[in-house]
Design a protein around this motif. Structure first.
Motif, mmCIF file in Angstrom:
data_model
loop_
_atom_site.group_PDB
_atom_site.id
_atom_site.type_symbol
_atom_site.label_atom_id
_atom_site.label_comp_id
_atom_site.label_asym_id
_atom_site.label_seq_id
_atom_site.Cartn_x
_atom_site.Cartn_y
_atom_site.Cartn_z
ATOM 1 N N THR A 17 -2.996 7.195 -5.221
ATOM 2 C CA THR A 17 -2.570 7.845 -3.987
ATOM 3 C C THR A 17 -3.636 8.000 -2.841
ATOM 4 N N GLU A 18 -4.695 8.329 -3.263
ATOM 5 C CA GLU A 18 -5.862 8.387 -2.106
ATOM 6 C C GLU A 18 -6.166 6.967 -1.182
ATOM 7 N N GLU A 19 -6.010 6.018 -2.259
ATOM 8 C CA GLU A 19 -6.588 4.469 -1.563
ATOM 9 C C GLU A 19 -5.247 4.206 -0.905
ATOM 10 N N ALA A 20 -4.029 4.462 -1.222
ATOM 11 C CA ALA A 20 -2.851 4.273 -0.278
ATOM 12 C C ALA A 20 -2.768 4.916 0.997
ATOM 13 N N ARG A 21 -3.214 6.223 0.987
ATOM 14 C CA ARG A 21 -3.341 6.888 2.092
ATOM 15 C C ARG A 21 -4.378 6.581 3.028
ATOM 16 N N GLU A 22 -5.345 6.139 2.539
ATOM 17 C CA GLU A 22 -6.765 5.612 3.231
ATOM 18 C C GLU A 22 -6.224 4.261 4.314
ATOM 19 N N GLU A 24 -3.327 3.656 4.994
ATOM 20 C CA GLU A 24 -1.689 4.227 5.571
ATOM 21 C C GLU A 24 -0.686 3.058 5.096
ATOM 22 N N THR A 26 2.512 3.513 3.414
ATOM 23 C CA THR A 26 3.721 4.513 2.941
ATOM 24 C C THR A 26 5.031 3.855 2.990
ATOM 25 N N SER A 29 5.687 1.438 5.912
ATOM 26 C CA SER A 29 4.449 0.922 6.600
ATOM 27 C C SER A 29 4.701 -0.759 6.545
ATOM 28 N N SER A 36 -2.805 -4.684 5.899
ATOM 29 C CA SER A 36 -3.466 -3.829 4.669
ATOM 30 C C SER A 36 -3.804 -4.892 3.362
ATOM 31 N N ASP A 66 4.375 10.196 -5.653
ATOM 32 C CA ASP A 66 3.309 10.695 -5.295
ATOM 33 C C ASP A 66 2.347 9.950 -4.346
ATOM 34 N N GLY A 67 3.078 8.834 -3.703
ATOM 35 C CA GLY A 67 1.967 7.930 -2.766
ATOM 36 C C GLY A 67 1.428 6.799 -3.397
#
Length: 186
Positions: A17-22, A24, A26, A29, A36, A66-67
């Motif tokens: 989830t954190e890596e996907a958020r970094e 961007e 989603t 996207s 990316s 959860d992303g």
């Protein structure tokens, strides 16, 4: 980040989830996905296997609630007929409908045009919308341009989210069944 080679020209990239958020990444996207993926491959040992100046790549993204996400990357070789055949078999187009009437009208038109591909219908209770997933139809296929008269095209990367959170209805022959219901809906 985990990168797995799943074929001679295919890779699976799994992001937390954190890596996907970094990065961007989603469910919305689509436009930035290529950049990316290039950034991810630059960081990995796969960069030597894909040359972005020569190779074309196809990507498909699956984002969890959860992303976290999985990105499938395939290197495409120009001039081979196998790739086109493979792409036609997995092409999926998703459309949303505000009401059952428009969905049934479209299904009648597809049925009258002898649509033979697979289809799945979902109902979103939260947003009170219907979704039609058509397999084997390219969204820009002129033969099926009339679909936009009845519903709205939804970005392809939302398909997994729709499949996960919506209720599937009319499991067998949805185009045929819903086309027959069209006359009985006011």
């Amino acid at each position: 980040m985990e990168i797995i080679k799943i074929g001679s020209d295919s890779f699976k990239i799994s992001l937390t989830t954190e890596e996907a958020r970094e990065l961007e990444i989603t469910t919305s996207s689509d436009e930035r996905l290529g950049d990316s993926v290039k950034a991810l491959l630059d960081k990995s040992n796969l960069r030597s296997e894909i040359d972005f100046t020569k190779d074309r790549i196809a990507t498909e993204i699956f984002v969890a609630k959860d992303g976290a996400c999985d990105i499938f990357v395939s290197k495409q070789v120009k001039g081979t007929k196998d790739i086109k055949t493979k792409r036609e078999g997995v092409q999926r187009s998703l459309y949303s409908f505000e009401n059952i009437h428009n969905l049934c009208l479209l299904c009648r038109r597809l049925f009258e045009n002898s649509y033979k591909g697979r289809a799945m219908v979902y109902y979103d209770k939260i947003n009170a919308k219907y979704y039609l997933l058509l397999l084997g139809i390219y969204p820009k296929d002129i033969k099926y341009a009339f679909i936009s008269e009845y519903g709205e095209r939804v970005k392809g990367n939302l398909i997994s989210e729709i499949e996960e959170r919506c209720e599937r209805i009319c499991r067998k022959n949805p185009v045929e069944i819903l086309s027959s219901l069209c006359a009985s809906i006011p």
